[in-house]
Write an enzyme that holds these catalytic residues in place. Structure first.
Site, PDB file in Angstrom:
ATOM      1  N   SER A 191       0.791   3.442  -2.291  1.00  0.00           N
ATOM      2  CA  SER A 191      -0.022   4.549  -2.807  1.00  0.00           C
ATOM      3  C   SER A 191      -1.047   5.021  -1.779  1.00  0.00           C
ATOM      4  O   SER A 191      -1.220   6.228  -1.580  1.00  0.00           O
ATOM      5  CB  SER A 191      -0.679   4.187  -4.136  1.00  0.00           C
ATOM      6  OG  SER A 191      -1.394   3.001  -4.000  1.00  0.00           O
ATOM      7  N   SER A 229       0.795  -1.235   0.000  1.00  0.00           N
ATOM      8  CA  SER A 229       0.000   0.000   0.000  1.00  0.00           C
ATOM      9  C   SER A 229       0.821   1.274   0.000  1.00  0.00           C
ATOM     10  O   SER A 229       0.498   2.222   0.727  1.00  0.00           O
ATOM     11  CB  SER A 229      -0.941   0.040   1.206  1.00  0.00           C
ATOM     12  OG  SER A 229      -1.984  -0.809   1.015  1.00  0.00           O
ATOM     13  N   ASP A 249      -7.091  -0.654   1.814  1.00  0.00           N
ATOM     14  CA  ASP A 249      -5.774  -0.034   1.948  1.00  0.00           C
ATOM     15  C   ASP A 249      -5.838   1.339   2.609  1.00  0.00           C
ATOM     16  O   ASP A 249      -5.115   1.585   3.578  1.00  0.00           O
ATOM     17  CB  ASP A 249      -5.064   0.026   0.589  1.00  0.00           C
ATOM     18  CG  ASP A 249      -4.872  -1.363   0.002  1.00  0.00           C
ATOM     19  OD1 ASP A 249      -5.070  -2.343   0.737  1.00  0.00           O
ATOM     20  OD2 ASP A 249      -4.533  -1.465  -1.173  1.00  0.00           O
TER      21      ASP A 249
END
Ligand code: GLA
Length: 374
Positions: free
Chosen positions: A129, A127, A173
């Site tokens: 991003s 994760s 996420d």
């Protein structure tokens, strides 16, 4: 962590000159999902843990409507007019996507100078991003006094990624990067947003993340294909049971009753989802009673299902998981994240992480390609 912050503030100054001191400075962790894979977009529960690595963002206000962006890791500066809604490629898309998501949610965001840095491997299923987006949300929230709750920051990150970066992903996420705490597992229910923090006893259990170093092409298209197959399964079930809203509401009997209306492949994908959801609830119970052996078994079952039914593994990941699981002191292991490359998560006894690392280095052929990152 203070050192990283200070370094980033100095970098902000060196990139854009002296100005007001940074008044928004935030960190958001990456996450590793213990169990509950490919269930978030089917409204199932997930169980991620925050990593101690993540993204840092430092911001200061400007009097105009420009956003100037710089990254410590990428040698690229970006200068945009917020009113022109430009969409640069790469890392700079993320802070600007966050601005749009915040504006969509009715928040007033002015011009700013922003610097980012991070220490997560990119594209490894940890994760990076979502962590960057949540760090942007936190820093902009501080800078413009938006008063967002952690869940609202995660929702803005989800909107930014799906609407403006254009990546199909679930809610796990951003929620994990926003809500999860170090050394605690986050039980998050993707159906209603309810969550709880579950203790992870460091005296009895360690979470180890092994980066296989492989990054698969076409992850996005395979991911979208799986999302589509789950939707097909749901549609086939709804043809007989219109009240069912997601695979979360489906048990094995209901799935079998719709068996003739779906292909073998679609059935296999849905069976993974239905059983994985059960495994998350079992895992939660096992964790609460500190039955780590059972937790490990569930990890193994999750991996077999991801590999066999969901076809989200690779030969290399299957091999790594099998060998890691067979090591002494390892309760269990599985691929984590979307799959088709990336990382393996293992639950081990204390001390097991050191033994695992030296075994990888010295005995596993080619094991020095792999990096233990947690
Ligand atoms: C990716 C997505 C998540 C989730 C996982 C699989 O990481 O971003 O939303 O769907 O795959 O569990």
């Amino acid at each position: 962590m203070n050192q990283e912050r200070r370094e980033l503030e100095l970098f902000l100054e060196s990139a854009f000159g002296r100005g007001d001191p940074a008044t928004g400075c935030a960190f958001a962790p990456g996450r590793v999902n213990l169990i509950g894979e490919h269930v978030d977009y089917n409204q199932g529960p997930v169980l991620p843990v925050a990593l101690d690595r993540g993204s840092f963002v430092s911001v200061r206000r400007r009097d105009d409507r420009r956003a100037r962006l710089a990254s410590l890791g990428f040698d690229q500066r970006v200068d945009v007019d917020l009113d022109r809604r430009e969409s640069p490629a790469g890392w700079a898309a993320y802070p600007l996507a966050m601005v749009r998501a915040l504006e969509d949610a009715g928040h007033a965001v002015g011009g700013f100078d922003l610097a980012v840095s991070g220490n997560l491997p990119i594209g490894a299923g940890l994760s990076s991003s979502a962590s960057l987006l949540v760090a942007c949300a936190r820093a902009l929230d501080q800078l413009f006094c938006l008063g967002l709750s952690p869940s609202q920051q995660a929702e803005a990150a989800f909107a930014a990624e799906t609407r403006y970066v254009g990546v199909a992903c679930g809610i796990m996420d951003p929620m994990a990067c926003s809500l999860a705490r170090k050394d605690q597992a986050l039980f998050f229910d993707c159906r209603d947003g309810a969550f709880e923090h579950l203790p992870l006893d460091p005296e009895a259990l360690r979470v180890v993340v092994i980066d296989s170093g492989t990054r698969r092409e076409l992850i996005a298209s395979r991911y979208n294909q799986r999302v589509g197959e789950c939707q097909q399964a749901l549609a086939a079930i709804q043809a007989g049971r219109p009240g069912i809203l997601s695979l979360r509401d489906v048990d094995r009997e209901t799935l079998e009753s719709a068996r003739s209306r779906m292909s073998d492949v679609v059935h296999a994908r849905a069976l993974h989802v239905v059983e994985e959801i059960e495994r998350v609830f079992d895992f939660r119970q096992a964790l609460l009673r500190r039955d780590y052996r059972r937790c490990g078994e569930l990890l193994g079952a999750s991996h077999r299902s991801l590999s066999g039914l969901f076809e989200a593994s690779t030969e290399l990941l299957d091999d790594l998981v099998a060998r890691v699981s067979a090591r002494p002191g390892v309760f269990g292991a599985r691929l984590t994240g979307a799959g088709w490359g990336g990382c393996v998560v293992a639950l081990v006894e204390p001390g097991g992480e050191i033994a695992l690392e030296s075994w990888l280095r010295l005995e596993y052929e080619g094991g020095n390609r792999f990096r233990i990152i947690h």
